[in-house]
Design a protein around this motif. Structure first.
Motif, PDB file in Angstrom:
ATOM      1  N   ILE A 413       0.508  -1.256  -0.653  1.00  0.00           N
ATOM      2  CA  ILE A 413      -0.138  -0.384  -0.179  1.00  0.00           C
ATOM      3  C   ILE A 413       0.617   1.299   0.160  1.00  0.00           C
ATOM      4  CG2 ILE A 413      -2.210  -0.677   0.821  1.00  0.00           C
ATOM      5  CD1 ILE A 413      -1.455  -0.134   3.384  1.00  0.00           C
ATOM      6  N   MET A 415       3.649   2.458   2.013  1.00  0.00           N
ATOM      7  CA  MET A 415       3.721   3.415   3.747  1.00  0.00           C
ATOM      8  C   MET A 415       5.611   4.016   3.343  1.00  0.00           C
ATOM      9  SD  MET A 415       0.844   2.124   6.126  1.00  0.00           S
ATOM     10  CE  MET A 415       1.091   3.789   6.950  1.00  0.00           C
ATOM     11  N   PRO A 416       5.512   4.374   3.905  1.00  0.00           N
ATOM     12  CA  PRO A 416       6.865   5.118   3.812  1.00  0.00           C
ATOM     13  C   PRO A 416       7.462   4.052   4.171  1.00  0.00           C
ATOM     14  CG  PRO A 416       5.623   6.948   4.862  1.00  0.00           C
ATOM     15  CD  PRO A 416       4.733   5.834   5.151  1.00  0.00           C
ATOM     16  N   LEU A 417       9.101   4.621   4.451  1.00  0.00           N
ATOM     17  CA  LEU A 417      10.208   3.672   4.710  1.00  0.00           C
ATOM     18  C   LEU A 417      10.739   2.538   3.184  1.00  0.00           C
ATOM     19  CD1 LEU A 417      10.265   3.567   8.406  1.00  0.00           C
ATOM     20  CD2 LEU A 417      11.377   4.965   6.664  1.00  0.00           C
ATOM     21  N   PHE A 421       6.706   3.589  -1.931  1.00  0.00           N
ATOM     22  CA  PHE A 421       5.667   5.355  -0.391  1.00  0.00           C
ATOM     23  C   PHE A 421       6.977   6.446  -2.420  1.00  0.00           C
ATOM     24  CE2 PHE A 421       7.029   8.927   1.208  1.00  0.00           C
ATOM     25  CZ  PHE A 421       5.148   9.520   1.591  1.00  0.00           C
ATOM     26  N   VAL A 422       8.208   5.652  -2.319  1.00  0.00           N
ATOM     27  CA  VAL A 422       8.396   6.919  -2.697  1.00  0.00           C
ATOM     28  C   VAL A 422       8.154   6.829  -4.620  1.00  0.00           C
ATOM     29  CG1 VAL A 422      11.134   7.477  -4.703  1.00  0.00           C
ATOM     30  CG2 VAL A 422      10.721   6.778  -2.466  1.00  0.00           C
ATOM     31  N   GLU A 424       4.720   5.994  -5.153  1.00  0.00           N
ATOM     32  CA  GLU A 424       3.522   7.024  -5.404  1.00  0.00           C
ATOM     33  C   GLU A 424       3.402   8.232  -5.276  1.00  0.00           C
ATOM     34  OE1 GLU A 424       1.084   3.552  -2.668  1.00  0.00           O
ATOM     35  OE2 GLU A 424       0.879   5.493  -1.696  1.00  0.00           O
ATOM     36  N   LEU A 425       4.830   8.686  -4.300  1.00  0.00           N
ATOM     37  CA  LEU A 425       4.741  10.170  -4.058  1.00  0.00           C
ATOM     38  C   LEU A 425       5.178  10.718  -5.670  1.00  0.00           C
ATOM     39  CD1 LEU A 425       4.964  11.587  -0.872  1.00  0.00           C
ATOM     40  CD2 LEU A 425       7.607  11.692  -1.583  1.00  0.00           C
ATOM     41  N   LEU A 426       5.743  10.298  -6.001  1.00  0.00           N
ATOM     42  CA  LEU A 426       6.114  11.135  -7.297  1.00  0.00           C
ATOM     43  C   LEU A 426       5.365  10.750  -8.525  1.00  0.00           C
ATOM     44  CD1 LEU A 426       9.612   9.685  -7.898  1.00  0.00           C
ATOM     45  CD2 LEU A 426       9.411  11.951  -7.331  1.00  0.00           C
ATOM     46  N   PHE A 428       1.540  11.008  -7.588  1.00  0.00           N
ATOM     47  CA  PHE A 428       0.328  11.135  -6.924  1.00  0.00           C
ATOM     48  C   PHE A 428       0.835  12.873  -7.336  1.00  0.00           C
ATOM     49  CE2 PHE A 428      -1.296   8.005  -4.630  1.00  0.00           C
ATOM     50  CZ  PHE A 428      -1.965   7.859  -4.642  1.00  0.00           C
ATOM     51  N   PHE A 429       1.903  13.480  -6.492  1.00  0.00           N
ATOM     52  CA  PHE A 429       2.810  14.670  -7.343  1.00  0.00           C
ATOM     53  C   PHE A 429       2.593  15.107  -9.363  1.00  0.00           C
ATOM     54  CE2 PHE A 429       5.364  16.189  -3.447  1.00  0.00           C
ATOM     55  CZ  PHE A 429       4.524  15.738  -2.710  1.00  0.00           C
ATOM     56  N   LEU A 446      -6.051   2.679  -2.754  1.00  0.00           N
ATOM     57  CA  LEU A 446      -4.968   2.304  -1.816  1.00  0.00           C
ATOM     58  C   LEU A 446      -5.917   2.008  -0.716  1.00  0.00           C
ATOM     59  CD1 LEU A 446      -2.123   4.286  -3.080  1.00  0.00           C
ATOM     60  CD2 LEU A 446      -2.611   1.787  -3.232  1.00  0.00           C
ATOM     61  N   GLY A 494      12.896   2.993  -0.445  1.00  0.00           N
ATOM     62  CA  GLY A 494      12.758   3.889   0.098  1.00  0.00           C
ATOM     63  C   GLY A 494      13.438   4.362   0.993  1.00  0.00           C
ATOM     64  N   PRO A 497      16.407   6.364  -2.115  1.00  0.00           N
ATOM     65  CA  PRO A 497      16.097   6.104  -3.905  1.00  0.00           C
ATOM     66  C   PRO A 497      17.369   7.136  -4.494  1.00  0.00           C
ATOM     67  CG  PRO A 497      14.800   8.122  -3.109  1.00  0.00           C
ATOM     68  CD  PRO A 497      15.515   6.932  -1.459  1.00  0.00           C
TER      69      PRO A 497
END
Lengths: 538, 596
Positions: A413, A415-417, A421-422, A424-426, A428-429, A446, A494, A497
């Motif tokens: 899903i 989550m950080p670390l 997550f990285v 997902e962050l990119l 979504f941004f 999610l 995570g 990167p």
């Protein structure tokens, strides 16, 4: 404490500082070696005499070392990759069928090299988790090596026809592996046939797309470098785009073409399930980036809203379906589809950042999916049951596997670390500007997937032990190592990167995100955001 | 490192050492930066990409900095988080003696402290989201610490499911802002010129982001209607629950303070959403604190009401600083109430206020700490009311402060000054004060909470936290709001002493109604949403998909049989011609020349 932690985080640099360890080897057939070494060794294994199973361990050991060698070569390719230049590197080009414009053209850009690394790690984990195999090891490892070679070939191919051949070639060994070594004898043939059917349809769609694209682009060539710049007509782009999406959907398991994933990932032995979830499924995401986003710009823009909606629906559906699963491995199979939705959203986002995220998720999603599928398989093997009604309270009895399953859950899903997550962050941004509704839909999916993960962990690990369940014991060291390898890669992606650095100089690793970005910047140049009008106010 | 240490005491000692170093670090930096109102900024690049060479300049590069933005508020918040963690660790030495996995507990506690500290010192919204998620993962692991029972399993599920909604809401909020403004850094994002004059970004963007921030803060803060994940995880280790309930409301308040410019420039709608939601949440939680006689639930509802009020007053001009002071007070007082509550529950072997009592005589320090903590919570918001803003919000504030104070102090009165009756297998004379290592952390937190609540009346403290010139109130207004803050506890004391049976029976009846309503709601949800929804999914998965696959397989089989049958040369020629014509037609239609 936090200050110390922050100090340990390296500082990526955009400047092309050569990585320590680069330039150690450099030969012209790096990619061919990566692709064909497993095939050569598979033929050797197939012909070695094995009286009364005397050399069964040799098949395992030699396959491990060959795959390790392939991973080492991919790693050398990765650290020597020149992240500040665009275009494919390590190219090899030989004429093959000149009358049809087909060449033996291999090359690797940042995306390819990262996927090669992912494939290497996943294959190694697949072989490590197959140590307990006793039935027909020769055939098993031969097929495993052939599957690895086909997937690596697909990733390296710069000729669309060659890519399509490798895409289709991966189907057969994996089908035989599922049908021949599946867990439940009554269901493994059905699972194998499902894999063959879905992936066969995908291969057919890709073949049609390849032929159509080459025909409409003119030039009598299947070379991707040419096709990417050919400027195919809009209507043809849509038709080819739809075919590519169908091909990708069969691999990534998008709704409603996910039927194979549920059965195959649940029935395949742990090693094969890891290989399919970590390497086989990612080929769908790879062709989305390589063909749809790179070659069909107008078609991608038109199809993007549909793709984003598809990503949202798939994530939501898999989360809901996981709730209805009565079998741990089926549940794991549904969860393994979720990271692919982030890849699809990134591909549909058509901004440089979302494409960066999509490419990064090919690695992060690969290890997360492989980890969740592998952990579910090993847990069900160790607990001697996969029935969720019987499983329960295993956290105390399987401490190592419990941690790995928790990490797999939070990794899926994003989550950080974790590497996901990285990604997902990119994604979504990058996606919120172009696919606002789609990004929200994937976020909602999610959330549901997160609820399913929490339910799985409650049901299997943290709840009360079932007195009727068979006795369970923790995983042996090799299986733990196999999963720990995937978990380590997930966390490494995570946390760093941009790669580790010593005194500001890249150390052994130029940074996965930097390597990917060099190629994505080239691929995404057509999707750059418009320049705002001078003096434009809000 | 902690997870590698063997032995309960050794892990505890090591954790205490780490926390003391961090606290000393925060205090030293606070001393050094006492007179400087500008934040100290330092950034470490985590991701730095050149993503495009065309288009708007702010979208040509993307970077996430693990940045430090150390201002007075972040120092105070780090100190508060560390202090709570220290108290929790000491309490857990005795209170968590029976818990398995001490190394696991302390490692996840430190991870949560790291995540919390990361959130409050982050100057980059993307990094803030990552730290928020780290604290979220640690919270899940802390709450899932116990395992092996159905209740513990349920706790673990609740600790991840609902809070993850808040985490994704925060991620979406930050992503929405980036997608329009092309910046994550708070310093780059906050200027009015950026928020109001960026091309392609307007009130709608800011409004959506503000609503998403509100959802994230409400969910993670456990405010009504998202209190379920905190109410449902009370079976987790007490120290973990107390820490979580102290940490998240504080993080929510700090994040809201950081993103206040988004609310300011987002027009009136975001403010209305925040104010109405916070007011409704506070009133509902305060009323729910009065329903039922479960000690721990009443304390959690009371704390949730006060935490919602903290957010309500952020919207009042000039009152944001006092809200921050209140958030710090609540961060200390809420864990104190829960630690005291747990000590009382453990000693009296029941949650039910009907069966509790006499704590003032038998567990005086714990009972006194509970009273002080409740008073601290009741008074935390009083200074904010003294900053007059709007007539309506003042009334809501006053009424909710009284209600929440009443609900919290009711617990104290019934526990401390009622008769403790003999029950089956329970001898009242055996109830005695907990070990000093358990009462002094709770007492320390309670006292700290009360002092911070009272400090909210000092303009200098508010100015230290929020910077700039802070409005003060005249003495009479301060006294009035102090009285309002004390009114709730006072009424509870009066009601408890004068009409104890009624103060137990009415909440018990309300609790029964509430439980019935909750059960009916759950049934309706299961009947009309969950079962049909999952039924559709299952029907598609088990029947629809399989029959589709079966039909396709049959069709392919028939096609294969049809293709394999012998055909005459004429038929074969016809078929070939048909395929050629179809292919030519398709190619012709797709070829650019004919299309044009």
């Amino acid at each position: 404490m936090s200050g110390l932690f922050l100090l340990a985080i390296p500082t990526p640099s955009a400047t092309p500082i050569p990585v320590f360890g680069s330039g150690v080897i450099g030969f012209s057939f790096l990619l061919s070696t990566i692709v064909w070494a497993p095939v050569v060794w598979a033929f050797v294994l197939a012909t070695v005499p094995n009286p009364r199973g005397r050399y069964d361990r040799f098949f395992y050991g030699s396959s491990f070392w060959v795959s390790f060698g392939v991973l080492a070569l991919a790693f050398f390719g990765y650290i020597q990759f020149q992240a500040f230049t665009v275009g494919p590197q390590y190219e090899e080009k030989l004429p093959w069928l000149p009358a049809f414009g087909i060449t033996y053209h291999l090359g690797a850009d940042g995306i390819s090299i990262l996927v090669l690394m992912a494939n290497g790690i996943v294959t190694l984990a697949a072989i490590l988790s197959s140590t307990g195999l006793r039935a027909r090891p020769r055939e098993y490892y031969v097929l495993l090596l052939l599957a690895e070679a086909a997937i690596n070939g697909l990733v390296c191919a710069r000729d669309l026809f060659l890519l399509t051949l490798f895409f289709a070639a991966a189907t057969l060994p994996l089908t035989l592996l599922v049908a021949g070594w599946g867990v439940l004898p009554g269901r493994r043939w059905a699972a194998g046939l499902r894999l063959l059917g879905y992936w066969g349809v995908g291969s057919l769609a890709l073949l049609l797309a390849a032929v159509l694209l080459a025909a409409t682009a003119g030039g009598n060539t299947f070379d991707l470098d040419y096709l990417g710049k050919a400027g195919v007509a809009g209507r043809a782009q849509i038709v080819v785009g739809i075919l590519v999406v169908v091909a990708a959907a069969t691999r990534l398991g998008f709704w409603p073409l996910h039927g194979w994933a549920r059965d195959v990932l649940a029935e395949a032995p742990a090693g094969v399930a890891i290989l399919i979830a970590g390497a086989g499924m990612r080929t769908g995401g790879y062709i989305l980036l390589r063909l749809l986003d790179a070659s069909l710009h107008d078609g991608t823009r038109l199809l993007a809203p549909i793709l984003a909606a598809l990503a949202g629906v798939t994530a939501l559906w898999c989360g809901l379906a996981a709730f209805r699963a009565r079998d741990l491995r089926v549940l794991g199979a549904y969860l393994a589809i979720v990271p692919g939705c982030v890849t699809l959203l990134g591909a549909a986002g058509v901004t440089p950042l979302s494409l960066d995220g999509a490419a990064y998720s090919l690695f992060g999603g690969a290890v997360a999916s492989a980890l969740v599928v592998g952990a579910c398989a090993v847990v069900s093997e160790r607990a001697l049951t996969r029935d969720l009604a019987l499983l329960g309270g295993l956290a105390g009895r399987l401490p190592r596997l419990s941690w790995l399953l928790v990490l797999a859950g939070v990794g899926v899903i994003g989550m950080p670390l974790t590497g996901t997550f990285v990604a997902e962050l990119l994604v979504f941004f990058g996606s919120f500007k172009t696919s606002f509704i789609g990004a929200f839909a994937v976020a909602a999916g999610l959330v549901v997937a997160g609820a399913a993960v929490a339910w799985m962990l409650q049901r299997v690990l943290f709840g009360a032990p079932n007195p009727d369940a068979p006795p369970a014991g923790d995983a042996p060291l090799t299986e733990t190592w196999a999963l720990a390898l995937l978990a380590g890669a997930l966390i490494y992606l995570g946390v760093v990167p941009g790669g580790p650095k010593l005194a500001g100089i890249p150390f052994l690793d130029p940074g996965a995100i930097n390597v990917v970005n060099a190629s994505v910047a080239d691929l995404a140049s057509s999707y750059a955001p418009p320049t705002p009008p001078a003096g434009g106010g809000g | 490192m902690v997870s590698g240490i063997r032995g309960r005491r050794a892990t505890s000692n090591f954790t205490i050492l780490v926390l003391l170093v961090e606290l000393a670090d925060a205090l030293l930096v606070g001393w050094a930066r006492y007179r400087s109102s500008d934040p100290y900024r330092l950034g470490y690049q985590w991701i730095n990409l050149a993503v495009s060479f065309e288009g708007a300049t702010q979208f040509q590069a993307f970077g996430i900095d693990v940045s430090l933005r150390v201002d007075h508020l972040s120092l105070a918040a780090v100190a508060a988080i560390t202090l709570v963690a220290l108290a929790i660790t000491f309490w857990h030495r005795q209170g968590g003696r029976g818990e398995a996995g001490p190394a696991r507990f302390h490692a996840t506690l430190l991870l949560a402290v790291l995540g919390g500290a990361g959130v409050v010192i982050s100057g980059d919204l993307a990094a803030l989201t990552a730290w928020w998620g780290v604290a979220g993962v640690a919270t899940y692991l802390l709450l899932a610490h116990r395992f092996g029972t159905e209740a513990a399993g349920r706790v673990s599920r609740l600790g991840l499911t609902l809070p993850f909604l808040g985490d994704l809401a925060l991620l979406c909020a930050v992503a929405v802002l980036y997608s329009r403004f092309g910046a994550n850094n708070l310093d780059k994002l906050s200027p009015a010129s950026v928020l109001t004059q960026t091309y392609d970004a307007g009130l709608k963007t800011l409004g959506v982001a503000a609503v998403l921030f509100t959802i994230a803060i409400f969910v993670r803060g456990g405010l009504f209607p998202f209190t379920r994940w905190q109410q449902g995880t009370l079976e987790a280790p007490p120290a973990a629950v107390a820490f979580v309930q102290g940490l998240w409301p504080l993080l929510g308040a700090v994040v809201l303070w950081r993103v206040l410019p988004v609310f300011y420039f987002g027009g009136p709608q975001p403010w209305r959403v925040l104010a109405y939601a916070a007011a409704a949440s506070a009133v509902a939680a305060a009323l729910l604190a009065l329903a039922g006689n479960d000690l721990r639930r009443s304390l959690v509802w009371g704390g949730a009401a006060i935490s919602a009020l903290v957010l309500l007053a952020f919207g009042q001009p000039g009152a944001a600083g006092t809200s921050l002071a209140a958030a710090l007070a609540v961060a200390l007082a809420r864990p104190a109430t829960l630690l005291c509550g747990w000590a009382l529950v453990r000693a009296m072997r029941t949650n039910d206020l009907v069966d509790m009592g006499d704590a003032w005589r038998r567990m005086r320090v714990t009972a006194f700490s509970l009273a002080v903590a409740c008073a601290g919570l009741g008074l935390a918001l009083a200074p904010k009311g003294a900053i007059r803003a709007s007539w309506r919000s003042d009334w809501i504030l006053a009424v909710t402060i009284v209600l929440a104070g009443f609900g919290l102090m009711r617990v104290y009165v019934l526990v401390a000054h009622s008769e403790l009756r003999r029950r089956r297998a329970f001898e009242p004379t055996r109830v005695r004060e907990v070990a000093p290592v358990m009462w002094w952390p709770a007492w320390l937190l309670a006292l700290g909470g009360l002092l911070l609540a009272l400090a909210g009346f000092l303009t200098a403290w508010i100015a230290f936290l929020a910077g700039g010139h802070q409005p003060g109130a005249v003495l009479q207004t301060d006294v009035l709001w102090l009285l309002i803050g004390l009114a709730g506890p006072g009424l509870a004391l009066a009601a408890g002493f004068a009409a104890r049976p009624m103060s137990l029976s009415l909440p018990a009846r309300a609790g029964v109604w509430l439980a019935a309503a909750g059960a009916a709601g759950s049934l309706l949800y299961a009947r009309y949403v969950r079962t049909p929804g999952l039924g559709i999914v299952e029907a598609f998965e088990q029947r629809g998909l399989r029959s589709g696959e079966g039909a396709l397989g049959s069709a392919l089989g028939r096609a294969e049989a049809w293709a394999a049958r012998p055909v005459s040369a004429a038929t074969a020629l016809g078929l070939v011609l048909l395929v050629v014509v179809a292919a030519a037609l398709l190619a012709g239609l797709l070829a650019p020349g004919i299309y044009r």
